[in-house]
Design a protein around this motif. Sequence first.
Motif, mmCIF file in Angstrom:
data_model
loop_
_atom_site.group_PDB
_atom_site.id
_atom_site.type_symbol
_atom_site.label_atom_id
_atom_site.label_comp_id
_atom_site.label_asym_id
_atom_site.label_seq_id
_atom_site.Cartn_x
_atom_site.Cartn_y
_atom_site.Cartn_z
ATOM 1 N N LEU A 56 -10.950 -20.535 13.941
ATOM 2 C CA LEU A 56 -9.505 -20.344 13.778
ATOM 3 C C LEU A 56 -9.215 -20.339 12.289
ATOM 4 O O LEU A 56 -9.388 -21.348 11.604
ATOM 5 C CB LEU A 56 -8.762 -21.437 14.524
ATOM 6 N N ILE A 57 -8.816 -19.182 11.790
ATOM 7 C CA ILE A 57 -8.797 -18.934 10.346
ATOM 8 C C ILE A 57 -7.393 -18.545 9.902
ATOM 9 O O ILE A 57 -6.783 -17.629 10.452
ATOM 10 C CB ILE A 57 -9.797 -17.793 10.006
ATOM 11 N N SER A 58 -6.918 -19.231 8.889
ATOM 12 C CA SER A 58 -5.585 -18.945 8.365
ATOM 13 C C SER A 58 -5.624 -17.686 7.498
ATOM 14 O O SER A 58 -6.503 -17.548 6.654
ATOM 15 C CB SER A 58 -5.126 -20.152 7.535
ATOM 16 N N TYR A 59 -4.678 -16.771 7.732
ATOM 17 C CA TYR A 59 -4.599 -15.587 6.867
ATOM 18 C C TYR A 59 -3.186 -15.418 6.339
ATOM 19 O O TYR A 59 -2.221 -15.836 6.958
ATOM 20 C CB TYR A 59 -5.069 -14.320 7.592
ATOM 21 N N ASP A 60 -3.104 -14.822 5.176
ATOM 22 C CA ASP A 60 -1.844 -14.591 4.480
ATOM 23 C C ASP A 60 -2.013 -13.335 3.646
ATOM 24 O O ASP A 60 -3.137 -12.854 3.475
ATOM 25 C CB ASP A 60 -1.550 -15.765 3.518
ATOM 26 N N TYR A 61 -0.911 -12.880 3.081
ATOM 27 C CA TYR A 61 -1.029 -11.696 2.226
ATOM 28 C C TYR A 61 -2.030 -11.923 1.097
ATOM 29 O O TYR A 61 -2.882 -11.075 0.831
ATOM 30 C CB TYR A 61 0.329 -11.293 1.624
ATOM 31 N N GLU A 62 -1.924 -13.055 0.430
ATOM 32 C CA GLU A 62 -2.757 -13.281 -0.752
ATOM 33 C C GLU A 62 -4.245 -13.239 -0.414
ATOM 34 O O GLU A 62 -5.046 -12.752 -1.194
ATOM 35 C CB GLU A 62 -2.402 -14.615 -1.414
ATOM 36 N N GLU A 106 -6.261 -15.932 -12.517
ATOM 37 C CA GLU A 106 -6.569 -14.637 -11.907
ATOM 38 C C GLU A 106 -5.332 -14.024 -11.239
ATOM 39 O O GLU A 106 -4.470 -14.723 -10.700
ATOM 40 C CB GLU A 106 -7.711 -14.794 -10.891
ATOM 41 N N MET A 107 -5.318 -12.713 -11.262
ATOM 42 C CA MET A 107 -4.122 -11.938 -10.887
ATOM 43 C C MET A 107 -3.739 -12.056 -9.409
ATOM 44 O O MET A 107 -4.591 -11.958 -8.544
ATOM 45 C CB MET A 107 -4.429 -10.466 -11.195
ATOM 46 N N PRO A 108 -2.448 -12.231 -9.137
ATOM 47 C CA PRO A 108 -1.968 -12.117 -7.751
ATOM 48 C C PRO A 108 -1.870 -10.642 -7.345
ATOM 49 O O PRO A 108 -2.032 -9.757 -8.190
ATOM 50 C CB PRO A 108 -0.580 -12.761 -7.802
ATOM 51 N N GLY A 109 -1.550 -10.396 -6.093
ATOM 52 C CA GLY A 109 -1.681 -9.040 -5.549
ATOM 53 C C GLY A 109 -0.465 -8.146 -5.661
ATOM 54 O O GLY A 109 -0.050 -7.547 -4.670
ATOM 55 N N TYR A 110 0.067 -8.025 -6.845
ATOM 56 C CA TYR A 110 1.253 -7.172 -7.022
ATOM 57 C C TYR A 110 1.091 -6.279 -8.246
ATOM 58 O O TYR A 110 1.211 -6.751 -9.380
ATOM 59 C CB TYR A 110 2.523 -8.032 -7.193
ATOM 60 N N HIS A 111 0.840 -4.997 -8.001
ATOM 61 C CA HIS A 111 0.805 -4.035 -9.110
ATOM 62 C C HIS A 111 2.047 -3.157 -8.976
ATOM 63 O O HIS A 111 1.968 -1.935 -8.882
ATOM 64 C CB HIS A 111 -0.480 -3.214 -9.039
ATOM 65 N N ASP A 127 0.843 -1.200 0.000
ATOM 66 C CA ASP A 127 0.000 0.000 0.000
ATOM 67 C C ASP A 127 0.882 1.256 0.000
ATOM 68 O O ASP A 127 0.630 2.198 -0.749
ATOM 69 C CB ASP A 127 -0.929 -0.015 1.216
ATOM 70 N N ARG A 128 1.931 1.231 0.802
ATOM 71 C CA ARG A 128 2.858 2.377 0.840
ATOM 72 C C ARG A 128 3.498 2.614 -0.518
ATOM 73 O O ARG A 128 3.739 3.743 -0.923
ATOM 74 C CB ARG A 128 3.968 2.112 1.870
ATOM 75 N N LEU A 129 3.755 1.521 -1.245
ATOM 76 C CA LEU A 129 4.373 1.635 -2.574
ATOM 77 C C LEU A 129 3.362 2.015 -3.657
ATOM 78 O O LEU A 129 3.719 2.111 -4.831
ATOM 79 C CB LEU A 129 4.970 0.282 -2.979
ATOM 80 N N SER A 130 2.092 2.160 -3.267
ATOM 81 C CA SER A 130 0.999 2.365 -4.241
ATOM 82 C C SER A 130 0.974 1.210 -5.243
ATOM 83 O O SER A 130 0.850 1.408 -6.448
ATOM 84 C CB SER A 130 1.161 3.689 -4.998
ATOM 85 N N ALA A 131 1.108 0.005 -4.726
ATOM 86 C CA ALA A 131 1.169 -1.185 -5.581
ATOM 87 C C ALA A 131 0.187 -2.256 -5.119
ATOM 88 O O ALA A 131 0.287 -3.402 -5.535
ATOM 89 C CB ALA A 131 2.593 -1.736 -5.571
ATOM 90 N N LEU A 132 -0.752 -1.873 -4.246
ATOM 91 C CA LEU A 132 -1.724 -2.836 -3.722
ATOM 92 C C LEU A 132 -2.987 -2.788 -4.585
ATOM 93 O O LEU A 132 -3.726 -1.805 -4.550
ATOM 94 C CB LEU A 132 -2.077 -2.470 -2.267
ATOM 95 N N PRO A 133 -3.238 -3.826 -5.380
ATOM 96 C CA PRO A 133 -4.436 -3.782 -6.221
ATOM 97 C C PRO A 133 -5.683 -3.818 -5.325
ATOM 98 O O PRO A 133 -5.844 -4.721 -4.512
ATOM 99 C CB PRO A 133 -4.348 -5.066 -7.059
ATOM 100 N N ALA A 134 -6.543 -2.831 -5.478
ATOM 101 C CA ALA A 134 -7.742 -2.753 -4.642
ATOM 102 C C ALA A 134 -8.936 -2.417 -5.524
ATOM 103 O O ALA A 134 -8.790 -1.750 -6.554
ATOM 104 C CB ALA A 134 -7.564 -1.704 -3.546
ATOM 105 N N LYS A 135 -10.107 -2.896 -5.093
ATOM 106 C CA LYS A 135 -11.357 -2.643 -5.827
ATOM 107 C C LYS A 135 -11.178 -2.906 -7.319
ATOM 108 O O LYS A 135 -11.354 -2.018 -8.159
ATOM 109 C CB LYS A 135 -11.848 -1.213 -5.567
ATOM 110 N N ASN A 136 -10.801 -4.108 -7.608
ATOM 111 C CA ASN A 136 -10.566 -4.548 -8.990
ATOM 112 C C ASN A 136 -9.534 -3.683 -9.712
ATOM 113 O O ASN A 136 -9.643 -3.436 -10.920
ATOM 114 C CB ASN A 136 -11.873 -4.606 -9.789
ATOM 115 N N LEU A 137 -8.560 -3.230 -8.960
ATOM 116 C CA LEU A 137 -7.475 -2.404 -9.490
ATOM 117 C C LEU A 137 -7.986 -1.090 -10.103
ATOM 118 O O LEU A 137 -7.376 -0.521 -11.000
ATOM 119 C CB LEU A 137 -6.601 -3.193 -10.496
ATOM 120 N N THR A 138 -9.117 -0.603 -9.575
ATOM 121 C CA THR A 138 -9.489 0.767 -9.923
ATOM 122 C C THR A 138 -8.616 1.727 -9.128
ATOM 123 O O THR A 138 -8.434 2.871 -9.518
ATOM 124 C CB THR A 138 -10.974 1.041 -9.606
#
Lengths: 592, 149
Positions: free
Chosen positions: A317-323, A433-438, A252-263
Amino acid sequence: MLPDDPLCRILRVDLSRRTFSVERRPELFDELLGGTGVGVRLLAEGCPAGVDPLAPEAVVVLAVGPLTSHLPLMSKAVALFKSPLTGNLGESHCGGRTAVALRLAGLGAVVITGRSERPLYLAIHGDEVGFRDASALWGARGTGTVGRVIREREPGAGLRSIMRIGRAGERGVRYASVTSETYRHFGRLGLGAVLGSKGLKAITISGKRALPLADFSAYRKLYKETYDMAVETSMMKKYHDLGTAGNVASLDRLSALPAKNLTVRRLDGVAQITGEAFAEGYLGRRLACAHCPVGCVHIAALRQPYAQEAYFYKTSLISYDYELIYALGAMLGVTDPEGALRLMDEVEVLGLDAMSAGVVLAWATEAQQRGLVGTAETDGLALAWGDWQVYLAALDRIVEQPTPFFEALALGVDQAAAQYGGSEFALAFGGNEMPGYHTGPAAHVGFLVGARHSHLCNAGYSLDQKALSEGRTLEPAGLATKLIQEESWRQVLSSLVSCFFARGIYTPELVSRGLACVGCAGDPAKLEQIGEAIYREKYRYKLREGFTFEGLRLPARIFETPSGAGPIDPELVRQTIACVAAFHQEPRAGNG
Amino acid sequence: MRLAIVDSELCVGCQSCMFACARRHGQGGLAASCIGVKSAGGMRNGFTVVVCRACFDPPCARACPEDALVVRGEQGGVTLLPDRCLGCGCCVPACPYGAVFWDDTLNKPQICDGCGYCPSFCPHGVLAAERRPKKARPPAAAAEVDHAP
């Protein structure tokens, strides 16, 4: 390979006939190490050209490598199959206990073909193979239930893996996953749908055998070195502290976090769903894969009250990760951490790939906003950024497919956009489908030309960040070379089979020493050759199955929304793809 | 010396200790391991770490029909005399912790000798080697309460 190493044993299972046999192929493992290398060869040999990925003749290969169970972080199992999502090479890696269980059952690979008339699960315990009736498990609501049943019915506690599909796999969702040990997955490219098409609900494998070593004292010394690098140095720190979720704030700091369908590439309210926020508010437990001291698996504890009765709570108990945070949080505009966790839990219950599911729903949201579809198509749902309750309902509908629109969503975003329009904002690369790196052009070219269209193929995102930090501009030929080199070397790691988090530990020199300990030849130069050969072999399979570089679709959205490195130049992307295409089309002696 | 479980809630289930035990016995794989780490009914519930408790009056030794498990001195536990062992397996169910492991290749039990190697491969301090104080051993059988009517 040592003559008594059971790695060369391949278990062949025919689900149609309910038969199995063991074949010894030491020369295959000598040539291609194991894992991905051996897997892609067995796939090409066993899977008829042009076969429907969901046909009985399609084969599934599970494979491990010579260093599995010998060294820390060498604990990934690789699955090779024909992907029902892309119609081409399917490759997925899973942690948990699968790899070590398979190796200690005395196997290097399992090849599964056929289709069972009645649902079954496979029970592989050392040399015993059982075909167990699973008709009563078919249709169970959650993957957790299936795991629980098999856990109580089968031996091998602590030494076994239980891989299972959910409803998504049974229903043929093209991006259905396979869950292993509750929290790890063969996530991408639809292995769950392939197992579902075979009537194979689950596979449990266990074993506890001894493995031979060529030089025990060198092995013990090398073990201590690798263990200390993993535990005592800072190399693995980011993975065990916050885990991959630490990337949310960084991207997010890098402005590279795809959000809201990369809008957008930064998300308002992101502070609520960062790795730091999850760790502080919800982290309940950390887990590790077998034989990995890092323990990167982060589990959130979510306590929810029951509405109808006071003082009654459910703790999930829920597993979370960046993806998962990217796909089910940022891409859907969900910044309520509890809402994001509910979505992650639902994806786990249903047995869906989180990344594909999130991207598909992000596209559907924009399609509905633009009027390409209405509530008649969406079964009455009004998809809206941040509304996690409506996304929960939509996930269920992707599996149950009550309308043609949800049937289309179950085929993946490319197929859905082909039917309803909106391909310019359908974020898939090579059908995945796209991974989370813009982060910039290298990430997107990397997704496109990677053999499995994943960020893990070649880590283009890290080339973007390196170029940005050094103030360099990427140029096509140099970028293509770097992507090819990285992907070639990763074939060695994924044939051993190492976790990619350990790529800093497992340098060519160290891998070479490890192989010597188990009686395998492989100096660093030879390893590089093997890596490139496997990479080319994967591409030969892709080309055989109809892949073309010319057919790659570039979603317009990636050029509209500036990346972390600024606007992406379409010409740079096209030229780099052309360079990679030339690499695969140039004739090479011995490679066909 | 024996192994102490400092806090099993710290266990992430990496099984590094199990592999360390096998290495200590000169083997790759897990056949020679005397430690078991298994989920407590699924990974969501954490882990159970099974190690020999080095009993002073070990039920495994009492169950052995060939006296192949010899009770050690003041540190507790047993030593296997492999030449005496017939591989009957009576010792395995005798241990309530399930800490008598079985080597299928040798067809003999794998018995922890309390060497203390494994704790150095536990990344979170779940295990520790513990030297018992002198006179830790309880009074022998004479002090046992007889519940017979």
